[in-house]
Design a protein around this motif. Sequence first.
Motif, PDB file in Angstrom:
ATOM      1  N   LYS A  33      41.424  39.872  38.427  1.00  0.00           N
ATOM      2  CA  LYS A  33      40.890  39.111  37.293  1.00  0.00           C
ATOM      3  C   LYS A  33      41.914  38.110  36.773  1.00  0.00           C
ATOM      4  O   LYS A  33      41.565  36.989  36.381  1.00  0.00           O
ATOM      5  CB  LYS A  33      40.462  40.066  36.178  1.00  0.00           C
ATOM      6  CG  LYS A  33      39.212  40.871  36.522  1.00  0.00           C
ATOM      7  CD  LYS A  33      38.850  41.846  35.415  1.00  0.00           C
ATOM      8  CE  LYS A  33      37.603  42.634  35.768  1.00  0.00           C
ATOM      9  NZ  LYS A  33      37.233  43.609  34.706  1.00  0.00           N
ATOM     10  N   ARG A  34      43.178  38.494  36.785  1.00  0.00           N
ATOM     11  CA  ARG A  34      44.236  37.584  36.355  1.00  0.00           C
ATOM     12  C   ARG A  34      44.295  36.374  37.291  1.00  0.00           C
ATOM     13  O   ARG A  34      44.452  35.227  36.854  1.00  0.00           O
ATOM     14  CB  ARG A  34      45.570  38.324  36.340  1.00  0.00           C
ATOM     15  CG  ARG A  34      46.703  37.551  35.670  1.00  0.00           C
ATOM     16  CD  ARG A  34      48.000  38.331  35.719  1.00  0.00           C
ATOM     17  NE  ARG A  34      47.891  39.608  35.025  1.00  0.00           N
ATOM     18  CZ  ARG A  34      48.219  40.786  35.540  1.00  0.00           C
ATOM     19  NH1 ARG A  34      48.678  40.849  36.785  1.00  0.00           N
ATOM     20  NH2 ARG A  34      48.109  41.885  34.842  1.00  0.00           N
ATOM     21  N   ASN A  35      44.165  36.625  38.581  1.00  0.00           N
ATOM     22  CA  ASN A  35      44.153  35.530  39.560  1.00  0.00           C
ATOM     23  C   ASN A  35      42.966  34.612  39.336  1.00  0.00           C
ATOM     24  O   ASN A  35      43.099  33.378  39.362  1.00  0.00           O
ATOM     25  CB  ASN A  35      44.088  36.096  40.984  1.00  0.00           C
ATOM     26  CG  ASN A  35      45.358  36.802  41.402  1.00  0.00           C
ATOM     27  OD1 ASN A  35      46.398  36.674  40.773  1.00  0.00           O
ATOM     28  ND2 ASN A  35      45.276  37.570  42.469  1.00  0.00           N
ATOM     29  N   ILE A  36      41.806  35.206  39.145  1.00  0.00           N
ATOM     30  CA  ILE A  36      40.585  34.411  38.957  1.00  0.00           C
ATOM     31  C   ILE A  36      40.726  33.481  37.760  1.00  0.00           C
ATOM     32  O   ILE A  36      40.393  32.286  37.829  1.00  0.00           O
ATOM     33  CB  ILE A  36      39.361  35.344  38.796  1.00  0.00           C
ATOM     34  CG1 ILE A  36      39.035  36.015  40.129  1.00  0.00           C
ATOM     35  CG2 ILE A  36      38.147  34.563  38.288  1.00  0.00           C
ATOM     36  CD1 ILE A  36      37.972  37.093  40.038  1.00  0.00           C
ATOM     37  N   ASP A  37      41.236  34.001  36.661  1.00  0.00           N
ATOM     38  CA  ASP A  37      41.405  33.167  35.463  1.00  0.00           C
ATOM     39  C   ASP A  37      42.344  31.989  35.734  1.00  0.00           C
ATOM     40  O   ASP A  37      42.087  30.857  35.310  1.00  0.00           O
ATOM     41  CB  ASP A  37      41.960  34.009  34.315  1.00  0.00           C
ATOM     42  CG  ASP A  37      40.932  34.994  33.759  1.00  0.00           C
ATOM     43  OD1 ASP A  37      39.729  34.735  33.920  1.00  0.00           O
ATOM     44  OD2 ASP A  37      41.341  36.015  33.179  1.00  0.00           O
ATOM     45  N   ASP A  40      31.218  39.797  33.170  1.00  0.00           N
ATOM     46  CA  ASP A  40      32.105  38.715  32.753  1.00  0.00           C
ATOM     47  C   ASP A  40      32.725  37.957  33.914  1.00  0.00           C
ATOM     48  O   ASP A  40      33.091  36.785  33.767  1.00  0.00           O
ATOM     49  CB  ASP A  40      33.227  39.278  31.870  1.00  0.00           C
ATOM     50  CG  ASP A  40      32.714  39.844  30.555  1.00  0.00           C
ATOM     51  OD1 ASP A  40      31.730  39.285  30.025  1.00  0.00           O
ATOM     52  OD2 ASP A  40      33.275  40.848  30.077  1.00  0.00           O
ATOM     53  N   TYR A  41      32.846  38.613  35.069  1.00  0.00           N
ATOM     54  CA  TYR A  41      33.594  37.997  36.163  1.00  0.00           C
ATOM     55  C   TYR A  41      32.787  37.757  37.442  1.00  0.00           C
ATOM     56  O   TYR A  41      33.300  37.113  38.363  1.00  0.00           O
ATOM     57  CB  TYR A  41      34.821  38.859  36.503  1.00  0.00           C
ATOM     58  CG  TYR A  41      35.996  38.590  35.604  1.00  0.00           C
ATOM     59  CD1 TYR A  41      36.952  37.622  35.928  1.00  0.00           C
ATOM     60  CD2 TYR A  41      36.144  39.268  34.401  1.00  0.00           C
ATOM     61  CE1 TYR A  41      38.024  37.359  35.091  1.00  0.00           C
ATOM     62  CE2 TYR A  41      37.211  39.014  33.549  1.00  0.00           C
ATOM     63  CZ  TYR A  41      38.148  38.054  33.904  1.00  0.00           C
ATOM     64  OH  TYR A  41      39.201  37.786  33.068  1.00  0.00           O
ATOM     65  N   ALA A  42      31.571  38.243  37.532  1.00  0.00           N
ATOM     66  CA  ALA A  42      30.801  38.120  38.778  1.00  0.00           C
ATOM     67  C   ALA A  42      30.665  36.668  39.231  1.00  0.00           C
ATOM     68  O   ALA A  42      30.945  36.335  40.387  1.00  0.00           O
ATOM     69  CB  ALA A  42      29.432  38.757  38.607  1.00  0.00           C
ATOM     70  N   ALA A  43      30.248  35.797  38.324  1.00  0.00           N
ATOM     71  CA  ALA A  43      30.034  34.386  38.690  1.00  0.00           C
ATOM     72  C   ALA A  43      31.349  33.698  39.025  1.00  0.00           C
ATOM     73  O   ALA A  43      31.438  32.920  39.992  1.00  0.00           O
ATOM     74  CB  ALA A  43      29.325  33.652  37.558  1.00  0.00           C
ATOM     75  N   LEU A  76      33.661  42.428  45.203  1.00  0.00           N
ATOM     76  CA  LEU A  76      34.430  43.394  44.411  1.00  0.00           C
ATOM     77  C   LEU A  76      33.995  43.392  42.941  1.00  0.00           C
ATOM     78  O   LEU A  76      33.970  44.441  42.298  1.00  0.00           O
ATOM     79  CB  LEU A  76      35.920  43.053  44.520  1.00  0.00           C
ATOM     80  CG  LEU A  76      36.936  44.116  44.096  1.00  0.00           C
ATOM     81  CD1 LEU A  76      36.836  45.345  44.980  1.00  0.00           C
ATOM     82  CD2 LEU A  76      38.344  43.542  44.161  1.00  0.00           C
ATOM     83  N   LEU A  77      33.615  42.221  42.432  1.00  0.00           N
ATOM     84  CA  LEU A  77      33.269  42.103  41.016  1.00  0.00           C
ATOM     85  C   LEU A  77      31.804  41.728  40.797  1.00  0.00           C
ATOM     86  O   LEU A  77      31.444  41.196  39.750  1.00  0.00           O
ATOM     87  CB  LEU A  77      34.178  41.064  40.351  1.00  0.00           C
ATOM     88  CG  LEU A  77      35.660  41.453  40.263  1.00  0.00           C
ATOM     89  CD1 LEU A  77      36.494  40.273  39.809  1.00  0.00           C
ATOM     90  CD2 LEU A  77      35.855  42.624  39.315  1.00  0.00           C
TER      91      LEU A  77
END
Length: 398
Positions: free
Chosen positions: A225-229, A265-268, A259-260
């Motif tokens: 999630k940190r990477n995605i942001d 909050d993070y799927a898209a 994975l998500l």
Amino acid sequence: MQTNLPQDLLATPKGQTADKILRSCVHCGFCLSACPTYGILGDELDSPRGRIYLIKQALEGNAVSANTLNHLDRCLTCRSCETTCPSGVEYSHLLDIGREVVEAKAPRPLYQKLMRFGLRKTLTMPWLFNSLVKLAPWVKHSKADSELKQFVQAAQLANQANPEQRQVLLIAGCVQPALAPNINLATIKVLHQLGIGVLETPQSQCCGSVSHHLSGGTDTLTQVKRNIDAWIAELDRGVEAIISNTSGCGVMIKDYGHLLKDDADYAAKAKRISAATLDISEFLLKQDLTIFKRTTENAIVFQSPCTLQHGQKLPGLVEKTLIDLGFKLNFVADSHLCCGSAGTYSIFQPELSNKLRDNKLNALLKEAPATIVTANIGCLMHLQKGTQTPVKHWIELL
């Protein structure tokens, strides 16, 4: 395959995913011949079909033992079975679920937990890993070529002065900058020669694969999630693609969407990151590579990492690129089989890992190539331990 998973498990996204994958398996056994561990051990439980049965038993609430976990641990997650499977069984996703469930039912011994935790932290903390690499005389690593480094530094300064230039985001990796810095430098130089600017991720932004395959659990999701942001912000600023020159990282990032997929909050965002991620070979295939063409006399041989040909489903892409550019490539028998590196597998399963490496090197060196080239840092380091023939990343040839 008929299943009888408990209703409370079927009510969860994880249970639904597992049930769907299990039901897609038709027991055909085509996967056995593609499985490296079954080829060596000859044990049905060390084949994909056998492991699927073990996972099914665990998910249905049956007792499991430490031996069950041993069979799952001996899987390389090479995904060769997925390439072979006529039914499209998503074995690797089922294995992730199975390992988590089995570990909960039959916890690992304390020493194993400590080893896995320690390795996760060591590999993903740059200050610690880089220090150990410098201090460890038994670790084969290369120093950055000074001329190449100077070129890249100058090119990066020019890139900063030209914000209108095309730009990509290069995943630097967590171990590659310390073990083989020339790979990233060569990648940046090649892209700059094509008129493409490069932003490089910090070494601390590990893709998450190390943690994911070492029982990382919530640590993995936190890192992802940190990477995605961070990477979404770069895409929003106009970066046209996320480039990976390490196929192990590439397959992990391309799997963020799965994975998500159940995270509201993070799927898209995860799906967007996965869609924007390309192996360096995929990206270069879309460019004009005329300036890199040459005539060579010495033959080389390409070792195709499992994460490239099976995980990312890009078989033959690097080989075609190199041949089109004028390189002579030797044939490799059983090129679909794993070299035995498989991330940290070589540390936890050294006997099997070394046997697979020896088999792979016998195939690669049959026609005495001048150089072995590959597309993954793990494969590169593992193979180089077993031969005096130079092993390089193929991008370094350009």
